[in-house]
Structures are given as structure tokens and as C-alpha cells.
Write a protein that holds these residues in place. Sequence first.
Motif, PDB file in Angstrom:
ATOM      1  N   LEU A  15       0.266  -1.383   0.269  1.00 11.95           N
ATOM      2  CA  LEU A  15      -0.110   0.050  -0.186  1.00 11.95           C
ATOM      3  C   LEU A  15       0.781   1.367   0.330  1.00 11.95           C
ATOM      4  N   ARG A  16       2.032   0.908   0.510  1.00 10.94           N
ATOM      5  CA  ARG A  16       2.962   2.122   0.774  1.00 10.94           C
ATOM      6  C   ARG A  16       3.768   2.778  -0.815  1.00 10.94           C
ATOM      7  N   GLU A  17       3.931   2.023  -0.899  1.00  9.06           N
ATOM      8  CA  GLU A  17       4.745   1.584  -2.004  1.00  9.06           C
ATOM      9  C   GLU A  17       3.955   2.173  -3.837  1.00  9.06           C
ATOM     10  N   LEU A  18       2.249   1.904  -3.503  1.00  7.87           N
ATOM     11  CA  LEU A  18       1.062   2.132  -4.714  1.00  7.87           C
ATOM     12  C   LEU A  18       1.285   3.731  -4.084  1.00  7.87           C
ATOM     13  N   HIS A  19       0.685   4.017  -3.044  1.00  6.66           N
ATOM     14  CA  HIS A  19       0.832   5.716  -2.414  1.00  6.66           C
ATOM     15  C   HIS A  19       1.863   6.404  -2.803  1.00  6.66           C
ATOM     16  N   GLU A  20       3.098   5.821  -2.649  1.00  6.61           N
ATOM     17  CA  GLU A  20       3.991   7.145  -2.693  1.00  6.61           C
ATOM     18  C   GLU A  20       4.351   6.627  -3.949  1.00  6.61           C
ATOM     19  N   TRP A  21       4.315   6.325  -4.957  1.00  7.66           N
ATOM     20  CA  TRP A  21       4.414   5.778  -6.838  1.00  7.66           C
ATOM     21  C   TRP A  21       3.256   7.220  -7.003  1.00  7.66           C
ATOM     22  N   LEU A  22       1.875   7.160  -7.090  1.00  6.31           N
ATOM     23  CA  LEU A  22       0.815   8.068  -7.159  1.00  6.31           C
ATOM     24  C   LEU A  22       1.999   9.662  -6.792  1.00  6.31           C
ATOM     25  N   ALA A  40      -7.827  13.199 -15.364  1.00  2.31           N
ATOM     26  CA  ALA A  40      -8.400  12.559 -15.141  1.00  2.31           C
ATOM     27  C   ALA A  40      -9.824  12.420 -15.101  1.00  2.31           C
ATOM     28  N   GLY A  41     -10.476  13.173 -15.015  1.00  6.12           N
ATOM     29  CA  GLY A  41     -12.093  12.888 -15.802  1.00  6.12           C
ATOM     30  C   GLY A  41     -12.442  12.510 -14.209  1.00  6.12           C
ATOM     31  N   CYS A  42     -11.733  13.431 -13.170  1.00  8.14           N
ATOM     32  CA  CYS A  42     -12.563  12.665 -11.443  1.00  8.14           C
ATOM     33  C   CYS A  42     -12.547  13.799 -10.634  1.00  8.14           C
ATOM     34  N   HIS A  43     -13.129  13.876  -9.989  1.00 10.43           N
ATOM     35  CA  HIS A  43     -12.926  14.945  -8.489  1.00 10.43           C
ATOM     36  C   HIS A  43     -11.496  15.113  -8.492  1.00 10.43           C
ATOM     37  N   PRO A  44     -11.020  16.374  -7.412  1.00 10.87           N
ATOM     38  CA  PRO A  44     -10.196  15.779  -6.906  1.00 10.87           C
ATOM     39  C   PRO A  44     -10.084  15.483  -5.421  1.00 10.87           C
ATOM     40  N   THR A  45     -10.942  15.426  -5.021  1.00 12.58           N
ATOM     41  CA  THR A  45     -10.676  14.652  -3.473  1.00 12.58           C
ATOM     42  C   THR A  45     -10.891  13.318  -3.859  1.00 12.58           C
ATOM     43  N   THR A  46     -11.404  12.876  -4.941  1.00 12.65           N
ATOM     44  CA  THR A  46     -11.465  10.976  -5.624  1.00 12.65           C
ATOM     45  C   THR A  46      -9.301  10.987  -5.246  1.00 12.65           C
ATOM     46  N   LEU A  63      -5.619   4.324 -12.344  1.00 12.50           N
ATOM     47  CA  LEU A  63      -5.404   3.949 -13.444  1.00 12.50           C
ATOM     48  C   LEU A  63      -6.234   5.939 -14.594  1.00 12.50           C
ATOM     49  N   ASN A  64      -7.025   6.643 -14.308  1.00 12.98           N
ATOM     50  CA  ASN A  64      -7.179   7.877 -14.053  1.00 12.98           C
ATOM     51  C   ASN A  64      -6.101   8.694 -13.789  1.00 12.98           C
ATOM     52  N   TYR A  65      -5.611   7.900 -12.866  1.00 10.23           N
ATOM     53  CA  TYR A  65      -4.289   9.391 -11.765  1.00 10.23           C
ATOM     54  C   TYR A  65      -3.402   8.721 -12.831  1.00 10.23           C
ATOM     55  N   ALA A  66      -2.710   7.224 -13.402  1.00 12.89           N
ATOM     56  CA  ALA A  66      -1.570   7.348 -13.569  1.00 12.89           C
ATOM     57  C   ALA A  66      -1.850   7.725 -15.209  1.00 12.89           C
ATOM     58  N   ARG A  67      -3.134   8.374 -16.076  1.00 15.34           N
ATOM     59  CA  ARG A  67      -3.452   8.616 -17.011  1.00 15.34           C
ATOM     60  C   ARG A  67      -3.047  10.119 -16.947  1.00 15.34           C
ATOM     61  N   ALA A  68      -3.593  10.737 -16.160  1.00 21.31           N
ATOM     62  CA  ALA A  68      -2.875  12.213 -15.334  1.00 21.31           C
ATOM     63  C   ALA A  68      -1.785  12.779 -15.962  1.00 21.31           C
ATOM     64  N   CYS A  69      -1.133  11.948 -15.338  1.00 22.79           N
ATOM     65  CA  CYS A  69       0.193  12.265 -14.952  1.00 22.79           C
ATOM     66  C   CYS A  69       0.903  11.508 -15.978  1.00 22.79           C
ATOM     67  N   ASP A  70       0.348  11.094 -16.846  1.00 20.72           N
ATOM     68  CA  ASP A  70       1.598  10.073 -17.980  1.00 20.72           C
ATOM     69  C   ASP A  70       2.290   9.376 -17.702  1.00 20.72           C
ATOM     70  N   TRP A  80      -0.965  -1.944  -8.199  1.00 20.81           N
ATOM     71  CA  TRP A  80      -2.662  -1.785  -7.099  1.00 20.81           C
ATOM     72  C   TRP A  80      -2.864  -3.206  -6.732  1.00 20.81           C
ATOM     73  N   ARG A  81      -2.406  -4.137  -7.920  1.00 20.25           N
ATOM     74  CA  ARG A  81      -2.551  -5.870  -7.808  1.00 20.25           C
ATOM     75  C   ARG A  81      -2.180  -5.410  -6.567  1.00 20.25           C
ATOM     76  N   ARG A  82      -1.060  -5.875  -6.380  1.00 19.21           N
ATOM     77  CA  ARG A  82       0.132  -5.858  -4.950  1.00 19.21           C
ATOM     78  C   ARG A  82      -0.764  -5.157  -3.856  1.00 19.21           C
ATOM     79  N   ALA A  83      -1.103  -4.415  -3.654  1.00 16.39           N
ATOM     80  CA  ALA A  83      -1.718  -4.039  -2.219  1.00 16.39           C
ATOM     81  C   ALA A  83      -2.944  -4.168  -2.476  1.00 16.39           C
ATOM     82  N   ARG A  84      -3.758  -4.207  -3.434  1.00 15.28           N
ATOM     83  CA  ARG A  84      -5.014  -4.823  -2.913  1.00 15.28           C
ATOM     84  C   ARG A  84      -4.856  -6.566  -2.764  1.00 15.28           C
ATOM     85  N   TYR A  85      -3.874  -7.235  -2.551  1.00 11.53           N
ATOM     86  CA  TYR A  85      -3.762  -9.112  -3.005  1.00 11.53           C
ATOM     87  C   TYR A  85      -2.823  -8.385  -0.872  1.00 11.53           C
TER      88      TYR A  85
END
Length: 147
Positions: A15-22, A40-46, A63-70, A80-85
Motif C-alpha cells: 500500500l505504501r509503495e502504491l501511494h508513494e508511486w502516485l 483524469a475526469g474525476c473529482h480532485p478529492t477522489t 488508472l485515471n490518476y496514472a493517465r493524468a500524470c502521463d 494496485w494488484r499488490r496492494a489489493r492482494y
Amino acid sequence: MCRPEKPLTTSKKALRELHEWLREHRSRTGQGYRALAVRAGCHPTTLQRAASGDTVPKLQTVLNYARACDAPPEEARLLWRRARYEQTRQMRGGRGLPAPRPEFIRDVVDLSAAVQELCEKAGSPPLRTLEQRAGTGFCLAARPTAL
């Protein structure tokens, strides 16, 4: 100028790795959440919650976050899969049978453990998604004893 992010407090490695990456990819853009939200096509709070470190966000949000950041979506999906697992395993209390390698599956118990671990490693998709991936005419809900 963007407000500084709160420090990450999670003890979960994936989870930490995902959030640090974002956060790293957002800082590379030099933009705030409002500007990224437009891309990203979503709300800033999201987006802000997605990078907060509190929970595993939805895959589509990542995925939207990643797209917005190129940023590379494949890498975002993998993190995400690792964090979800990690989250799924923790919710189950780390219990469960270890999944045997395919050549060692001998009975329904082994098969069930292997299928469950594969589902968890795939991000624990909902039953409907699994049915869609299985193809037309296959309904897991009608076969609950198969798993």
C-alpha cells in the motif's frame, strides 16, 4: 503552489509503495489535484484520497490518476494488484491454505486454494467481472460449490 501532502502512516508495504508511486508522479507533473482532476475526469478529492495512504483506492481511480500524470498504466495496475492482494490477505487474517503449484493439485481443496489465490493476486475482482472474463454462458453464481 500546492499544499504539502500529509505523511504516509501505513505499515503495509504494498500500500505504501502504491501511494508513494502516485505521489511521486503527481509531484513530477508539478500540478495540484484540481488540475489533475480535469485530465483524469474525476473529482480532485477522489485523487487526493487515492494518494492519502489510508486505503486501497479503486483500480479505475488509480488508472485515471496514472493517465493524468502521463505515468505507465501497467505499472499502476501492478502496484494496485499488490496492494489489493495485501489488503485481501490481511482481511482474511493471513489465513488460508497455501496454493499448490498446478502440478500438485490433487483434489477440490487444492483447486479451491489455487483459484482463491489467483483471484486475490488478480485484485479480488467481483464475481460479475470473473463471469465476464470467463465468457458467454458461464455463471459462477450458479456453481458456488465449484470453487
